[in-house]
Design a protein around this motif. Structure first.
Motif, PDB file in Angstrom:
ATOM      1  N   ALA A 215       0.841  -1.202   0.000  1.00  0.00           N
ATOM      2  CA  ALA A 215       0.000   0.000   0.000  1.00  0.00           C
ATOM      3  C   ALA A 215       0.877   1.254   0.000  1.00  0.00           C
ATOM      4  O   ALA A 215       0.597   2.228  -0.710  1.00  0.00           O
ATOM      5  CB  ALA A 215      -0.924  -0.011   1.215  1.00  0.00           C
ATOM      6  N   PHE A 216       1.968   1.209   0.781  1.00  0.00           N
ATOM      7  CA  PHE A 216       2.895   2.350   0.845  1.00  0.00           C
ATOM      8  C   PHE A 216       3.506   2.632  -0.531  1.00  0.00           C
ATOM      9  O   PHE A 216       3.557   3.776  -0.980  1.00  0.00           O
ATOM     10  CB  PHE A 216       4.007   2.059   1.865  1.00  0.00           C
ATOM     11  CG  PHE A 216       5.190   2.972   1.742  1.00  0.00           C
ATOM     12  CD1 PHE A 216       5.148   4.261   2.274  1.00  0.00           C
ATOM     13  CD2 PHE A 216       6.347   2.562   1.079  1.00  0.00           C
ATOM     14  CE1 PHE A 216       6.236   5.117   2.145  1.00  0.00           C
ATOM     15  CE2 PHE A 216       7.437   3.417   0.945  1.00  0.00           C
ATOM     16  CZ  PHE A 216       7.379   4.689   1.476  1.00  0.00           C
ATOM     17  N   ALA A 217       3.989   1.551  -1.182  1.00  0.00           N
ATOM     18  CA  ALA A 217       4.654   1.713  -2.476  1.00  0.00           C
ATOM     19  C   ALA A 217       3.707   2.303  -3.526  1.00  0.00           C
ATOM     20  O   ALA A 217       4.144   2.965  -4.468  1.00  0.00           O
ATOM     21  CB  ALA A 217       5.205   0.362  -2.949  1.00  0.00           C
ATOM     22  N   ALA A 218       2.400   2.079  -3.319  1.00  0.00           N
ATOM     23  CA  ALA A 218       1.406   2.585  -4.274  1.00  0.00           C
ATOM     24  C   ALA A 218       1.155   4.087  -4.109  1.00  0.00           C
ATOM     25  O   ALA A 218       0.525   4.712  -4.960  1.00  0.00           O
ATOM     26  CB  ALA A 218       0.095   1.810  -4.111  1.00  0.00           C
ATOM     27  N   THR A 219       1.663   4.662  -2.996  1.00  0.00           N
ATOM     28  CA  THR A 219       1.507   6.107  -2.794  1.00  0.00           C
ATOM     29  C   THR A 219       2.780   6.821  -3.259  1.00  0.00           C
ATOM     30  O   THR A 219       3.771   6.176  -3.581  1.00  0.00           O
ATOM     31  CB  THR A 219       1.316   6.439  -1.297  1.00  0.00           C
ATOM     32  OG1 THR A 219       2.558   6.216  -0.610  1.00  0.00           O
ATOM     33  CG2 THR A 219       0.226   5.589  -0.674  1.00  0.00           C
ATOM     34  N   GLY A 220       2.755   8.138  -3.245  1.00  0.00           N
ATOM     35  CA  GLY A 220       3.947   8.883  -3.641  1.00  0.00           C
ATOM     36  C   GLY A 220       4.792   9.303  -2.446  1.00  0.00           C
ATOM     37  O   GLY A 220       5.717  10.108  -2.572  1.00  0.00           O
ATOM     38  N   THR A 221       4.508   8.734  -1.266  1.00  0.00           N
ATOM     39  CA  THR A 221       5.163   9.180  -0.032  1.00  0.00           C
ATOM     40  C   THR A 221       6.687   9.107  -0.104  1.00  0.00           C
ATOM     41  O   THR A 221       7.382   9.978   0.420  1.00  0.00           O
ATOM     42  CB  THR A 221       4.669   8.323   1.158  1.00  0.00           C
ATOM     43  OG1 THR A 221       3.250   8.401   1.199  1.00  0.00           O
ATOM     44  CG2 THR A 221       5.219   8.855   2.481  1.00  0.00           C
ATOM     45  N   ARG A 222       7.206   8.092  -0.775  1.00  0.00           N
ATOM     46  CA  ARG A 222       8.669   7.922  -0.798  1.00  0.00           C
ATOM     47  C   ARG A 222       9.396   9.091  -1.456  1.00  0.00           C
ATOM     48  O   ARG A 222      10.581   9.313  -1.216  1.00  0.00           O
ATOM     49  CB  ARG A 222       9.058   6.602  -1.477  1.00  0.00           C
ATOM     50  CG  ARG A 222       8.706   6.539  -2.949  1.00  0.00           C
ATOM     51  CD  ARG A 222       8.958   5.148  -3.510  1.00  0.00           C
ATOM     52  NE  ARG A 222       8.621   5.079  -4.926  1.00  0.00           N
ATOM     53  CZ  ARG A 222       7.365   5.009  -5.395  1.00  0.00           C
ATOM     54  NH1 ARG A 222       6.333   5.003  -4.557  1.00  0.00           N
ATOM     55  NH2 ARG A 222       7.142   4.959  -6.688  1.00  0.00           N
ATOM     56  N   THR A 223       8.683   9.867  -2.265  1.00  0.00           N
ATOM     57  CA  THR A 223       9.334  10.998  -2.931  1.00  0.00           C
ATOM     58  C   THR A 223       9.571  12.174  -1.983  1.00  0.00           C
ATOM     59  O   THR A 223      10.185  13.159  -2.366  1.00  0.00           O
ATOM     60  CB  THR A 223       8.487  11.482  -4.127  1.00  0.00           C
ATOM     61  OG1 THR A 223       7.213  11.937  -3.627  1.00  0.00           O
ATOM     62  CG2 THR A 223       8.247  10.364  -5.126  1.00  0.00           C
ATOM     63  N   LYS A 224       9.097  12.056  -0.734  1.00  0.00           N
ATOM     64  CA  LYS A 224       9.350  13.127   0.244  1.00  0.00           C
ATOM     65  C   LYS A 224      10.773  13.042   0.825  1.00  0.00           C
ATOM     66  O   LYS A 224      11.172  13.862   1.630  1.00  0.00           O
ATOM     67  CB  LYS A 224       8.359  13.025   1.421  1.00  0.00           C
ATOM     68  CG  LYS A 224       6.930  13.281   1.031  1.00  0.00           C
ATOM     69  CD  LYS A 224       6.049  13.606   2.238  1.00  0.00           C
ATOM     70  CE  LYS A 224       6.169  12.600   3.343  1.00  0.00           C
ATOM     71  NZ  LYS A 224       5.230  12.857   4.452  1.00  0.00           N
ATOM     72  N   ALA A 225      11.510  12.008   0.444  1.00  0.00           N
ATOM     73  CA  ALA A 225      12.853  11.803   0.990  1.00  0.00           C
ATOM     74  C   ALA A 225      13.753  12.988   0.645  1.00  0.00           C
ATOM     75  O   ALA A 225      13.607  13.595  -0.416  1.00  0.00           O
ATOM     76  CB  ALA A 225      13.437  10.509   0.444  1.00  0.00           C
TER      77      ALA A 225
END
Ligand code: ZN
Length: 181
Positions: free
Chosen positions: A17-27
Motif C-alpha cells: 500500500a505504501f509503495a502505491a503512494t507517492g510518499t517515498r518521494t518526500k525523501a
C-alpha cells in the motif's frame, strides 16, 4: 510462531500500500541531511516509536534505535560517521540537531539486576559492558550520554545535542538538556 508470521504478513501488505503512494518521494535530496534537520536516538521499545510520539514522517529525521537509547560505542561511531559525511560531502550544511531520548519504565533496567546480568553475560557478552546499559533514572542517564556525545572528539562541534525524557504514562517529552554544541 504462527502469530509472528501473521503479523509480518500484515506489514508486508502495508508495504504494498505504501509503495502505491507517492510518499517515498518526500525523501531528502541528500540522505544524511533530513528534512527536519533532526537525528533522533531512542530505545527500541515499541512505545517510543518516533513516528508516533514525535510525528516523524519519512525523510524527516535520522532515527537510531538501541536498547535504552544509550550512547554506546557503536552509536557514537554512527554519529561520528554522519558527522564526517557532512563535513566532507556537504560542509555548507545545514547541520542537524541530535535529540537523545531516554524513557521511563525502560526494559534495559532489568540489566541493573546483578543475577540477571550475570546469567545473560554467560551467553557470551561482556558483563562490564552490560552494566553500562540500564536506564533506571532516565534524566541522569540522558545527561551522561549527552555529555558523552558532545565530548567525543570524532563528533563535529557543529552538531547541536539535546537530551529528553519520554514518560510512557503521559506521552510527554521533557527536555532535560537544552541543545548545545
Ligand atoms: Zn527502553
Amino acid at each position: 510462531m504462527k502469530g509472528i508470521v501473521m503479523s509480518l504478513s500484515t506489514l508486508l501488505e502495508r508495504n504494498k500500500a505504501f509503495a502505491a503512494t507517492g510518499t517515498r518521494t518526500k525523501a531528502p535530496a541528500i540522505p544524511f541531511i533530513p528534512n527536519q534537520l533532526a537525528y533522533v536516538i531512542t530505545c527500541i521499545d515499541p512505545r517510543t516509536e518516533p513516528g508516533e510520539i514525535l510525528g516523524v514522517e519519512l525523510g524527516d529525521a535520522i532515527v537510531q534505535r538501541v536498547v535504552g537509547g544509550r550512547a554506546t560505542p557503536a552509536v557514537l561511531r554512527d554519529v561520528a560517521y554522519i558527522s564526517y559525511l557532512l563535513e566532507t560531502k556537504a560542509p555548507e550544511g545545514p547541520w542537524f540537531e541530535l535529540a537523545l531520548i531516554h524513557h521511563t519504565d525502560c526494559g534495559s533496567a532489568f540489566l541493573a539486576d546483578a543475577q540477571l546480568r550475570a546469567d545473560f553475560a554467560a551467553r557470551g557478552y561482556d558483563e562490564a559492558e552490560l552494566a553500562a546499559i540500564p536506564v533506571v533514572d532516565p534524566a541522569a542517564t540522558v545527561r551522561a550520554d549527552v555529555e558523552k556525545i558532545v565530548s567525543a572528539p570524532q563528533v563535529s562541534s557543529k552538531i547541536r545535542v539535546s537530551g529528553h525524557v519520554y514518560d510512557v504514562k503521559t506521552g510527554l517529552l521533557e527536555t532535560v538538556v537544552p541543545a548545545a554544541s
